[in-house]
Design an enzyme around this catalytic site. Structure first.
Site, PDB file in Angstrom:
ATOM      1  N   ILE A  61      -6.990   7.738  -0.866  1.00  0.00           N
ATOM      2  CA  ILE A  61      -7.027   6.334  -0.925  1.00  0.00           C
ATOM      3  C   ILE A  61      -7.797   5.914   0.422  1.00  0.00           C
ATOM      4  O   ILE A  61      -7.511   6.307   1.410  1.00  0.00           O
ATOM      5  CB  ILE A  61      -5.495   5.808  -0.870  1.00  0.00           C
ATOM      6  CG1 ILE A  61      -5.494   4.269  -0.797  1.00  0.00           C
ATOM      7  CG2 ILE A  61      -4.802   6.237   0.245  1.00  0.00           C
ATOM      8  CD1 ILE A  61      -4.039   3.809  -1.014  1.00  0.00           C
ATOM      9  N   SER A  62      -8.776   4.844  -0.007  1.00  0.00           N
ATOM     10  CA  SER A  62      -9.835   4.776   0.958  1.00  0.00           C
ATOM     11  C   SER A  62      -8.866   3.876   2.188  1.00  0.00           C
ATOM     12  O   SER A  62      -7.838   3.208   2.022  1.00  0.00           O
ATOM     13  CB  SER A  62     -10.810   3.684   0.426  1.00  0.00           C
ATOM     14  OG  SER A  62     -11.688   4.331  -0.512  1.00  0.00           O
ATOM     15  N   GLN A  63      -9.869   3.877   3.384  1.00  0.00           N
ATOM     16  CA  GLN A  63      -9.209   3.127   4.691  1.00  0.00           C
ATOM     17  C   GLN A  63      -9.242   1.619   3.944  1.00  0.00           C
ATOM     18  O   GLN A  63     -10.231   1.146   3.445  1.00  0.00           O
ATOM     19  CB  GLN A  63     -10.279   3.460   5.607  1.00  0.00           C
ATOM     20  CG  GLN A  63      -9.835   2.891   7.049  1.00  0.00           C
ATOM     21  CD  GLN A  63     -10.984   3.184   8.048  1.00  0.00           C
ATOM     22  OE1 GLN A  63     -11.811   4.014   7.852  1.00  0.00           O
ATOM     23  NE2 GLN A  63     -10.697   2.388   9.033  1.00  0.00           N
ATOM     24  N   PRO A  64      -8.316   0.856   4.612  1.00  0.00           N
ATOM     25  CA  PRO A  64      -8.085  -0.575   4.299  1.00  0.00           C
ATOM     26  C   PRO A  64      -9.542  -1.380   4.755  1.00  0.00           C
ATOM     27  O   PRO A  64      -9.775  -2.173   3.948  1.00  0.00           O
ATOM     28  CB  PRO A  64      -7.093  -1.014   5.063  1.00  0.00           C
ATOM     29  CG  PRO A  64      -5.889   0.403   5.211  1.00  0.00           C
ATOM     30  CD  PRO A  64      -7.039   1.444   5.174  1.00  0.00           C
ATOM     31  N   ARG A 114       0.910  -1.053   0.013  1.00  0.00           N
ATOM     32  CA  ARG A 114      -0.052   0.191  -0.076  1.00  0.00           C
ATOM     33  C   ARG A 114       0.885   1.346   0.074  1.00  0.00           C
ATOM     34  O   ARG A 114       0.316   2.237  -0.466  1.00  0.00           O
ATOM     35  CB  ARG A 114      -1.074   0.041   1.293  1.00  0.00           C
ATOM     36  CG  ARG A 114      -1.942   1.208   1.281  1.00  0.00           C
ATOM     37  CD  ARG A 114      -2.824   1.127   2.394  1.00  0.00           C
ATOM     38  NE  ARG A 114      -4.078   1.839   2.423  1.00  0.00           N
ATOM     39  CZ  ARG A 114      -4.409   2.933   3.267  1.00  0.00           C
ATOM     40  NH1 ARG A 114      -3.509   3.143   4.346  1.00  0.00           N
ATOM     41  NH2 ARG A 114      -5.245   3.589   3.220  1.00  0.00           N
TER      42      ARG A 114
END
Ligand code: SAH
Length: 213
Positions: free
Chosen positions: A63-66, A37
């Site tokens: 970038i979205s939260q995992p 990431r």
């Protein structure tokens, strides 16, 4: 582009955190363990890349939260070979997860800068999407429809009709719906005319924007 044992160790911890929050799909967790990431983010955020948080990318996007990526991926129930449409390519992280799950991924991004950057970056890491286009996700990708699954990674004020229309019968659309806060919503196409809607928890996304033209 360096990926070290230290990064791998941090990824394993991240996958454990995501699992502790309720994600049980082994393949999704495996994807989190394997995707670097930190390389999808600006190098100034490298130290933070394996926190379970969203971070800024280019063009005012995130970038979205995992955990969110994992939640949406699990909800899609990806089978190898699935034809999947993704709206909001962004950094390409979610795209990479879907590719690792064995999907054939078609993705749309409306920010030119992100589209260009991610189109070059993903193949460099060995993640091959079927098609990445610069365009308006509200319209979907009619020339490639229908899709087994559709995932929207930006907050939609309402569900775009074109996306429902481009879903196969038996297919699943996962979309966060709402303005300030979004409710994760699953639409299953039960028949040509019928959709079953199921709502999950609240999430926060950058907005799904209408075409500028
Ligand atoms: N999956 C990405 C999420 C990026 S944020 C990641 O984790 O990196 C959401 C993305 O949706 C942004 O890149 C934004 O530019 C894009 N987006 C917003 N409205 C859109 C639209 N109408 N069509 C296509 N992409 C859109």
């Amino acid at each position: 582009m360096k990926d070290t044992f230290k990064h791998k160790g941090m990824r394993n911890q991240l996958a454990d955190i995501v699992a502790a929050k309720g994600i049980s799909d082994k393949k999704v967790l495996e994807a989190i363990r394997s995707i670097p990431r930190h390389l999808f983010m600006d190098s100034s955020f490298e130290d933070h890349a394996y926190q379970d948080k969203a971070f800024p990318i280019a063009a005012g996007q995130t970038i979205s939260q995992p955990y969110t990526v994992a939640f949406q991926s699990e909800l899609l129930q990806v089978s190898p070979g699935d034809k999947i449409l993704e709206i909001g390519t962004g950094s390409g992280y979610q795209t990479a997860v879907l590719i690792l799950l064995g999907a054939r991924v078609f993705s749309i991004e409306r920010q030119l800068e992100l589209f260009k950057r991610t189109s070059l970056f993903l193949p460099k890491l060995g993640y091959r999407a079927k098609k990445l286009i610069f365009g308006d996700g509200y319209k979907g990708m009619p020339e490639e429809a229908p899709f087994d699954k559709i995932i929207v990674t930006a907050g939609a004020p309402m569900v775009p009709k074109a996306l429902l229309a481009q879903l196969k019968v038996g297919g699943r659309l996962v979309i966060p719906v709402g303005d300030q806060v979004q409710v994760m919503t699953l639409y299953e196409r039960v028949s040509e005319k019928e959709f079953k809607k199921t709502e999950f928890g609240e999430f926060r996304f950058v907005p799904l924007l209408e075409d500028k033209n």
